[in-house]
Design a protein around this motif. Structure first.
Motif, PDB file in Angstrom:
ATOM      1  N   MET A 197      31.010 -38.544  28.571  1.00  0.00           N
ATOM      2  CA  MET A 197      31.406 -37.157  28.347  1.00  0.00           C
ATOM      3  C   MET A 197      31.597 -36.469  29.690  1.00  0.00           C
ATOM      4  N   ALA A 198      32.692 -35.728  29.813  1.00  0.00           N
ATOM      5  CA  ALA A 198      33.021 -35.079  31.074  1.00  0.00           C
ATOM      6  C   ALA A 198      32.024 -33.980  31.380  1.00  0.00           C
ATOM      7  N   PRO A 199      31.756 -33.729  32.683  1.00  0.00           N
ATOM      8  CA  PRO A 199      30.841 -32.662  33.057  1.00  0.00           C
ATOM      9  C   PRO A 199      31.289 -31.337  32.464  1.00  0.00           C
ATOM     10  N   GLY A 200      30.340 -30.592  31.867  1.00  0.00           N
ATOM     11  CA  GLY A 200      30.660 -29.294  31.287  1.00  0.00           C
ATOM     12  C   GLY A 200      31.171 -29.362  29.870  1.00  0.00           C
ATOM     13  N   GLU A 201      31.492 -30.567  29.380  1.00  0.00           N
ATOM     14  CA  GLU A 201      31.977 -30.682  28.002  1.00  0.00           C
ATOM     15  C   GLU A 201      30.816 -30.499  27.035  1.00  0.00           C
ATOM     16  N   ARG A 202      31.048 -29.723  25.985  1.00  0.00           N
ATOM     17  CA  ARG A 202      29.983 -29.417  25.049  1.00  0.00           C
ATOM     18  C   ARG A 202      29.649 -30.629  24.178  1.00  0.00           C
ATOM     19  N   VAL A 203      28.374 -30.901  24.038  1.00  0.00           N
ATOM     20  CA  VAL A 203      27.944 -32.015  23.209  1.00  0.00           C
ATOM     21  C   VAL A 203      28.241 -31.682  21.749  1.00  0.00           C
ATOM     22  N   PRO A 204      28.868 -32.600  21.004  1.00  0.00           N
ATOM     23  CA  PRO A 204      29.175 -32.298  19.601  1.00  0.00           C
ATOM     24  C   PRO A 204      27.907 -32.126  18.779  1.00  0.00           C
ATOM     25  N   THR A 205      27.953 -31.199  17.842  1.00  0.00           N
ATOM     26  CA  THR A 205      26.805 -30.983  16.981  1.00  0.00           C
ATOM     27  C   THR A 205      26.737 -32.075  15.928  1.00  0.00           C
ATOM     28  N   VAL A 206      25.592 -32.152  15.253  1.00  0.00           N
ATOM     29  CA  VAL A 206      25.434 -33.144  14.199  1.00  0.00           C
ATOM     30  C   VAL A 206      26.450 -32.908  13.095  1.00  0.00           C
ATOM     31  N   ARG A 207      26.797 -31.655  12.818  1.00  0.00           N
ATOM     32  CA  ARG A 207      27.792 -31.360  11.791  1.00  0.00           C
ATOM     33  C   ARG A 207      29.188 -31.806  12.237  1.00  0.00           C
ATOM     34  N   GLN A 208      29.537 -31.593  13.497  1.00  0.00           N
ATOM     35  CA  GLN A 208      30.831 -32.061  13.993  1.00  0.00           C
ATOM     36  C   GLN A 208      30.928 -33.574  13.884  1.00  0.00           C
ATOM     37  N   ARG A 209      29.833 -34.253  14.173  1.00  0.00           N
ATOM     38  CA  ARG A 209      29.841 -35.715  14.068  1.00  0.00           C
ATOM     39  C   ARG A 209      30.014 -36.153  12.621  1.00  0.00           C
ATOM     40  N   ARG A 210      29.481 -35.358  11.687  1.00  0.00           N
ATOM     41  CA  ARG A 210      29.653 -35.671  10.266  1.00  0.00           C
ATOM     42  C   ARG A 210      31.133 -35.590   9.880  1.00  0.00           C
ATOM     43  N   ILE A 211      31.820 -34.518  10.277  1.00  0.00           N
ATOM     44  CA  ILE A 211      33.244 -34.392   9.982  1.00  0.00           C
ATOM     45  C   ILE A 211      34.017 -35.546  10.602  1.00  0.00           C
ATOM     46  N   ALA A 212      33.721 -35.841  11.861  1.00  0.00           N
ATOM     47  CA  ALA A 212      34.441 -36.905  12.562  1.00  0.00           C
ATOM     48  C   ALA A 212      34.288 -38.248  11.847  1.00  0.00           C
ATOM     49  N   ALA A 213      33.068 -38.580  11.476  1.00  0.00           N
ATOM     50  CA  ALA A 213      32.817 -39.870  10.821  1.00  0.00           C
ATOM     51  C   ALA A 213      33.527 -39.943   9.470  1.00  0.00           C
ATOM     52  N   ASP A 214      33.508 -38.829   8.717  1.00  0.00           N
ATOM     53  CA  ASP A 214      34.159 -38.832   7.405  1.00  0.00           C
ATOM     54  C   ASP A 214      35.674 -38.925   7.539  1.00  0.00           C
ATOM     55  N   LEU A 215      36.243 -38.241   8.502  1.00  0.00           N
ATOM     56  CA  LEU A 215      37.687 -38.314   8.694  1.00  0.00           C
ATOM     57  C   LEU A 215      38.132 -39.733   9.041  1.00  0.00           C
ATOM     58  N   LYS A 216      37.396 -40.378   9.916  1.00  0.00           N
ATOM     59  CA  LYS A 216      37.758 -41.752  10.283  1.00  0.00           C
ATOM     60  C   LYS A 216      37.572 -42.690   9.092  1.00  0.00           C
ATOM     61  N   ARG A 217      36.469 -42.505   8.353  1.00  0.00           N
ATOM     62  CA  ARG A 217      36.205 -43.361   7.196  1.00  0.00           C
ATOM     63  C   ARG A 217      37.281 -43.181   6.132  1.00  0.00           C
ATOM     64  N   LEU A 218      37.685 -41.940   5.862  1.00  0.00           N
ATOM     65  CA  LEU A 218      38.711 -41.670   4.862  1.00  0.00           C
ATOM     66  C   LEU A 218      40.059 -42.268   5.277  1.00  0.00           C
ATOM     67  N   ARG A 219      40.388 -42.171   6.551  1.00  0.00           N
ATOM     68  CA  ARG A 219      41.659 -42.745   7.033  1.00  0.00           C
ATOM     69  C   ARG A 219      41.678 -44.252   6.840  1.00  0.00           C
ATOM     70  N   GLU A 220      40.569 -44.893   7.244  1.00  0.00           N
ATOM     71  CA  GLU A 220      40.514 -46.347   7.136  1.00  0.00           C
ATOM     72  C   GLU A 220      40.501 -46.795   5.671  1.00  0.00           C
ATOM     73  N   LYS A 221      39.831 -46.037   4.817  1.00  0.00           N
ATOM     74  CA  LYS A 221      39.802 -46.362   3.389  1.00  0.00           C
ATOM     75  C   LYS A 221      41.201 -46.261   2.782  1.00  0.00           C
ATOM     76  N   LYS A 222      42.002 -45.326   3.290  1.00  0.00           N
ATOM     77  CA  LYS A 222      43.374 -45.158   2.817  1.00  0.00           C
ATOM     78  C   LYS A 222      44.291 -46.231   3.385  1.00  0.00           C
ATOM     79  N   GLY A 223      43.802 -46.983   4.373  1.00  0.00           N
ATOM     80  CA  GLY A 223      44.602 -48.049   4.975  1.00  0.00           C
ATOM     81  C   GLY A 223      45.650 -47.549   5.938  1.00  0.00           C
ATOM     82  N   LEU A 224      45.390 -46.410   6.558  1.00  0.00           N
ATOM     83  CA  LEU A 224      46.349 -45.825   7.486  1.00  0.00           C
ATOM     84  C   LEU A 224      45.899 -46.019   8.928  1.00  0.00           C
TER      85      LEU A 224
END
Length: 285
Positions: free
Chosen positions: A1-28
């Motif tokens: 992570m670049a200096p000064g970049e904000r650490v993602p919150t646990v909720r942001q990580r939840r959205i990120a993981a679900d978006l990636k999982r949904l994309r892969e499940k759709k086969g895209l």
């Protein structure tokens, strides 16, 4: 992570993981997604979303969920997270003092409707007096500076219990051993008096786990369950010596929920717990 970049919150990580999982499940592939939403996305932006490096804008989130065929239940959960993503409060001024996990905890405490916590060795932070908090932090913190600020943060967190609108409900089970530690002259007497006082509030339930309690899930260690209006948002914080961690999977959260009910059943009831606390306090000179 670049200096000064904000650490993602646990909720942001939840959205990120679900978006990636949904994309892969759709086969895209990422390239296919970008080609279907060229006005909203490019590859670097999608990558930042899926790695929690950037917060997803509401219109982009809706477009992605439509593309992935997301069900209504998960869609509402992710919408709720997105609405909360930019919430910041008084703790922002302590960013140099507290770590990102603690910031997540404070944020989630302000949003929760109920907190269920089991503590084996310490008084829960939401119930600590300033002197008790200082004694614990000064002895156990990995840093030797900033103790006063850390105590200020811990005490300020307690506002969620007595705010005028929708105070958080707290159910705390505390092992007997936590009531007997030596935290300094007069510190434990004051702390036990505070526990007795807080236990009489309508939104706070305190139970004591006696030392001779039957085996129960509390033997596995301390944890904190935070519950929200949408059950799928419930989350658990587990405690560890080196680091603590979040449990987000709904099935795993339900295991902790069931375990907490077992812990409550193995503890003294509320009235007997209050008597126990008062007796412990009165034994101190």
């Amino acid at each position: 992570m670049a200096p000064g970049e904000r650490v993602p919150t646990v909720r942001q990580r939840r959205i990120a993981a679900d978006l990636k999982r949904l994309r892969e499940k759709k086969g895209l592939s990422a390239e296919q997604v970008v080609s279907k939403l060229p006005d909203l996305l490019n590859l670097p932006k999608l990558s930042r979303y899926e790695n929690a490096r950037s917060a997803v804008k509401p219109d982009t989130l809706e477009a992605l969920l439509d593309l992935y065929g997301c069900d209504d239940g998960l869609r509402e959960v992710l919408r709720e997270i997105a609405r909360q993503k930019d919430q910041r409060g008084w703790w922002r001024g302590y960013s140099d003092t507290i770590n990102p996990l603690y910031t997540d905890l404070i944020t989630l405490e302000t949003q929760a409707v109920e907190i269920k916590t089991f503590e084996g060795f310490f008084i829960p932070g939401l119930l600590q007096t300033p002197d008790y908090a200082a004694a614990i932090i000064s002895r156990l913190s990995a840093v030797t500076t900033g103790v006063e600020a850390m105590v200020d943060v811990r005490i300020a967190r307690q506002r969620v219990l007595n705010r005028s609108e929708n105070p958080v409900k707290l159910c705390a089970v505390i092992h007997e051993s936590a009531l007997a530690i030596s935290a300094g002259e007069g510190v434990m007497r004051e702390q036990l008096s505070r526990l007795a006082k807080m236990s009489r509030l309508p939104n706070i339930q305190i139970q004591v786990m006696p030392a001779d309690a039957r085996p129960n899930p509390g033997f596995n260690g301390s944890f904190c369950l935070l519950e929200f209006p949408h059950r799928a948002l419930d989350i658990v914080l587990t405690s560890g010596m080196v680091r603590s961690s979040w449990v987000e999977d709904p099935a795993e959260v339900d295991i902790y929920r069931g375990s907490f009910h077992e812990i409550m059943a193995a503890a003294l009831n509320v009235d007997d717990s209050l008597d126990f606390i008062v007796k412990k306090r009165d034994e101190l000179t």
